[in-house]
Design a protein around this motif. Sequence first.
Motif, short mmCIF file in Angstrom:
data_model
loop_
_atom_site.label_atom_id
_atom_site.label_comp_id
_atom_site.label_asym_id
_atom_site.label_seq_id
_atom_site.Cartn_x
_atom_site.Cartn_y
_atom_site.Cartn_z
N GLY A 144 0.81 -1.23 0.00
CA GLY A 144 0.00 0.00 0.00
C GLY A 144 0.83 1.27 0.00
O GLY A 144 0.34 2.33 -0.38
N ALA A 157 0.37 4.95 -2.03
CA ALA A 157 0.23 6.15 -1.19
C ALA A 157 1.28 7.19 -1.59
O ALA A 157 0.98 8.39 -1.73
CB ALA A 157 0.37 5.79 0.28
N THR A 187 -0.86 7.96 5.91
CA THR A 187 -2.25 7.48 6.00
C THR A 187 -3.21 8.44 5.30
O THR A 187 -4.27 8.04 4.83
CB THR A 187 -2.65 7.39 7.50
OG1 THR A 187 -1.57 6.79 8.20
CG2 THR A 187 -3.89 6.56 7.68
N ASN A 191 -4.70 7.59 1.97
CA ASN A 191 -5.78 6.60 1.92
C ASN A 191 -7.11 7.36 1.95
O ASN A 191 -7.46 8.00 2.94
CB ASN A 191 -5.63 5.67 3.13
CG ASN A 191 -6.74 4.64 3.21
OD1 ASN A 191 -7.88 4.89 2.84
ND2 ASN A 191 -6.39 3.47 3.71
#
Length: 391
Positions: free
Chosen positions: A99, A103, A157, A160
Amino acid sequence: MKNHTCSKCGNTVYFENVQCVKCGADLGFDSERLVMITIEPLAEPPGAYHAIGYDAAPLRYCANAAHAACNWLTPALEGDGFCIACDLNRTIPDLSIAGNLDAWQELERAKKRLVYDLLRFGLPLDTRNSGGERLVFDFLLNATTGHLDGVITIDVTEANAVERERQRLQFGEPYRSLLGHLRHESGHFYWNVLIAEPGKQEAFRELFGDERMDYGAALARHHSEGPPPDWSTNYVSAYASSHPWEDWAETWAHYLHMVSAVDTAQAEGMEPRASGLIFGAAWPFKSYDIHREETFDALIERWIPLSIALNNMSRGMGHNDFYPFVIPAPALKKLAFVHHAIREYVAALSTANQARANTRPRNDVTPPRPAPASKRPSPRSLIGRVVDRLK
Ligand SMILES: [Zn+2]
Ligand SMILES: [Zn+2]
Ligand SMILES: [Zn+2]
């Protein structure tokens, strides 16, 4: 954002492209001329390209192109292989973690838009020569997004979309985006550059308040009690009411939103007028050009009908408003302050650079010697504890 054209076939190409969809030619961003250019591989050296349509030294893609994280170009025969924007990275996400590559690519796309804004204005990315700091990025997982001593930390984060929307709702924000975060955090860096100068702070304080008030206590109060009930009559956003530094950073971000959108409208041939948008216009306003007498009022005259039209378009597609804010009169004054602060700084910088170039002997190609760092008090002590959005 200007429109870009493939110089091989004339097709319109976009800022994030690496290949022309019509003729298949390779494309990259030329950060010297601030345009997308069409390039062709050279036989030698390996990995080098030449620009089609103009003479330039051999180029290569930034080293981060290998991760599909960058399409900017850099000289093939000098430098460290990274483009001017990726050179600002100090920490990138650990790409062995699932991921993180996706990102990081999202973060880089947003960062390139920010760096484009800054370069269009001629704002410096590194002010160490005059006793300041260098703009640096740390992309860290589960870190606190914020700015400290020139270093912008972005919580990975945030890339996301689900998590970002969750946080937007949790904090009651009408708008939350990676580009918004980056523009905001860059505001803290440029406060140090533009405002932390003797003589500049008085004018700042008159509009934004006294930034010497306890920053940690102000943010803690904002997060526990929320904004004052009448915040919308004075500030561009609720968060801006937490502390003068945050007001400046929010105002700075909104100013960059406006300039960027008005510039794009111009590139697309839309001219916002009080009566609505006129298409196919060749209008004269140059939002990033500090050398022209573009007034803040002229920017706002275009911005208001543009944002209203785009909000209606957005609602028509079932999206949230394009620009979900109402700017009260005091916030307009602060936006005008940013408009002038950028122009004054960049104009003074270019005059100083011109004077330095004129006093150098003609054949002397050595770069100017950095001014002693002690010439200007370091703003570190002023801004040493700036972090944002405490969790
Ligand atoms: Zn093409
Ligand atoms: Zn790059
Ligand atoms: Zn902030």
